[in-house]
Scaffold this active site. Structure first.
Site, PDB file in Angstrom:
ATOM      1  N   HIS A 135       0.869  -1.179   0.000  1.00  0.00           N
ATOM      2  CA  HIS A 135       0.000   0.000   0.000  1.00  0.00           C
ATOM      3  C   HIS A 135       0.911   1.236   0.000  1.00  0.00           C
ATOM      4  CE1 HIS A 135      -2.877   2.898   1.789  1.00  0.00           C
ATOM      5  NE2 HIS A 135      -3.830   2.065   1.434  1.00  0.00           N
ATOM      6  N   ASP A 212       2.832  -4.540   8.091  1.00  0.00           N
ATOM      7  CA  ASP A 212       1.588  -3.771   8.001  1.00  0.00           C
ATOM      8  C   ASP A 212       0.446  -4.793   8.071  1.00  0.00           C
ATOM      9  OD1 ASP A 212      -0.756  -2.754   6.973  1.00  0.00           O
ATOM     10  OD2 ASP A 212       0.161  -1.785   5.239  1.00  0.00           O
ATOM     11  N   GLN A 215      -4.764  -5.391   6.875  1.00  0.00           N
ATOM     12  CA  GLN A 215      -5.765  -6.287   6.277  1.00  0.00           C
ATOM     13  C   GLN A 215      -5.729  -7.676   6.897  1.00  0.00           C
ATOM     14  OE1 GLN A 215      -8.045  -5.256   4.266  1.00  0.00           O
ATOM     15  NE2 GLN A 215      -7.194  -3.272   3.694  1.00  0.00           N
ATOM     16  N   LYS A 238     -10.637  -1.047  10.256  1.00  0.00           N
ATOM     17  CA  LYS A 238     -10.748  -2.236   9.403  1.00  0.00           C
ATOM     18  C   LYS A 238     -10.987  -3.473  10.266  1.00  0.00           C
ATOM     19  CE  LYS A 238      -7.505  -0.163   6.135  1.00  0.00           C
ATOM     20  NZ  LYS A 238      -8.209   0.123   4.913  1.00  0.00           N
ATOM     21  N   CYS A 376      -4.640   2.235  -3.855  1.00  0.00           N
ATOM     22  CA  CYS A 376      -3.420   2.769  -3.212  1.00  0.00           C
ATOM     23  C   CYS A 376      -2.251   1.798  -3.370  1.00  0.00           C
ATOM     24  CB  CYS A 376      -3.648   3.082  -1.728  1.00  0.00           C
ATOM     25  SG  CYS A 376      -4.856   4.352  -1.461  1.00  0.00           S
TER      26      CYS A 376
END
Ligand code: PMP
Length: 418
Positions: A135, A212, A215, A238, A376
């Protein structure tokens, strides 16, 4: 076809998709004259009543600033705020709650590491490895740091099906590599990256690893100790929690050694014009009044998610994804983008002869919410030679009926466009 009812285990709540959907009031509405089919969960998830009520209760009954008040409401706000940190600490199996730093989200968490750890540890000639499927929020801070320091950002190649090329990664690993950053799950494709292997290999050349997890955390259990990552970042919104709150988790020795990143109240120990000393962890990274309601709401979201057996939630989500892959492959001209066998939460696709944004607009007219474009992840789109994709992304409340409605809506879109 109906979703299966999954049996409870231990003291967990039964995972029954109909009652789960009842917990999310926003889902009960029509959009453009059609029942809402919300398939934009990778952008943000909806919030259950438990979260909405907890936030409302905070503002209705004990809104106050934390840590510095000499009164009942402030004490209560402080204890709920710190209990929320403890809750998140358990959620990722952190050794200590003080390793959980509140941020505004993944983006701020990555920027915190880039500005603080990065400025102190990256020098001229160093390399930062970044997979092609990241991202933008896990690319641009490193590019900016590299320019400032005379370091280099090198892309780790990704295969045609959207998997990180581990052999190419190995070839890039040398003594100049000081940091590897990687998303746990790709937001554009849903690929679950082999981060355990990536972390082990990065550590073999003494590089640090930032994961990261934006998700990932909503879809499966994450244990930062098993992963042995150095930093782990995620966003509350999220994860069925509110916007404006997120987490940076870090190894204690690294966080202790890192300089503060924002300056002001809360993060100091003492201030005088002859000099200032900084607070201990985690407060040295939390200047100013924090998002108290956000932290409390995020803990409620985690409580909600963990009131179910997470393996059953994961099984349900995998069932929905497999169902989508099988059903949608029937649509003429549709090509799934990102065909790794190890995926979660995302079905990204293109349809021959159509533009993703036209497909998205026509789906919206039928009440189906998806995301279109580069997500993104422009370097990934460039790698796959695509202008963008249509992305349907799933959450614990996504049902097979949602996929059926997507299928029907897509069939109508194609009658119109092709
Ligand atoms: N990383 C990934 C993989 C994401 O999907 C997102 C959100 N789309 C981000 C980082 C940025 O998250 P936020 O906007 O919540 O900071």
């Amino acid at each position: 076809m109906s979703d299966q009812m999954l049996a409870p285990e231990n003291t967990c709540r039964q995972f029954d998709i109909a009652s789960v959907r009842e917990d999310f009031p926003i889902l009960r509405q029509e959009v453009n004259g059609h029942p809402l089919v919300y398939l934009d969960n990778a952008a943000t998830t909806q919030k259950p009543n438990a979260v909405i009520d907890e936030i409302s209760n905070y503002y209705r009954s004990y809104n106050s600033n934390v840590h510095r008040g000499a009164h009942h409401l402030s004490d209560k706000a402080t204890s709920h705020f710190e209990a929320a940190r403890e809750r998140i600490s358990k959620f990722v199996n952190s050794p200590k709650a003080s390793q959980v730093i509140w941020t505004r989200g993944t983006t701020e968490a990555v920027n915190l590491v880039a500005s603080s750890w990065g400025r102190a540890n990256i020098s001229s000639g160093d390399t930062i490895l970044v997979p092609e499927l990241e991202h933008h929020s896990n690319i641009v801070p490193w590019q900016t740091l590299a320019i400032e320091k005379g370091a280099q950002v090198k892309p780790i190649p990704v295969s045609d099906i959207g998997e990180i090329d581990l052999a190419a990664f190995d070839a890039l690993l040398d003594d100049s590599v000081k940091l590897v950053v990687v998303n746990h799950v790709s937001n554009a494709l849903g690929t679950i990256n082999p981060i355990k292997e990536i972390i082990e290999r990065a550590h073999s050349v003494d590089a640090k690893v930032l994961v990261d997890g934006a998700q990932a955390v909503a879809h499966f259990e994450v244990d930062v100790q098993i992963l042995d990552c150095d930093f782990y970042a995620f966003s509350g919104h999220k994860l069925y929690g509110p916007t404006g709150i997120g987490v940076l988790w870090g190894k204690e020795s690294l966080l202790e050694a890192m300089p503060p990143y924002h300056f002001g109240g809360e993060m100091i120990e003492s201030v005088s014009f002859s000099g200032t000393t900084f607070n201990r962890l985690p407060y040295k990274f939390e200047a100013g009044t924090p998002d108290i309601a956000g932290a409390i709401g995020l803990a409620a979201a985690v409580d909600y998610l963990c009131s179910f057996d997470r393996a059953l939630v994961q099984k349900h989500e995998q069932d929905v994804l497999t169902y989508a892959i099988d059903l949608l492959s029937d649509i003429s001209g549709l090509k799934r983008v990102g065909e790794s066998s190890n995926c979660t939460g995302v079905f990204s696709f293109v349809i021959t002869g159509t533009h993703p944004s036209d497909v998205g607009m026509l789906l919206d007219q039928q009440g189906v919410a998806v995301r279109t474009g580069h997500h993104c992840a422009q370097p990934l789109m460039e790698r796959l030679a695509l202008p963008g994709t249509v992305r349907a992304s799933f959450a614990m409340y996504t049902s097979r009926q949602d996929i059926d409605k997507l299928y029907e809506a897509l069939t109508k879109v194609l009658q119109f466009l092709v």
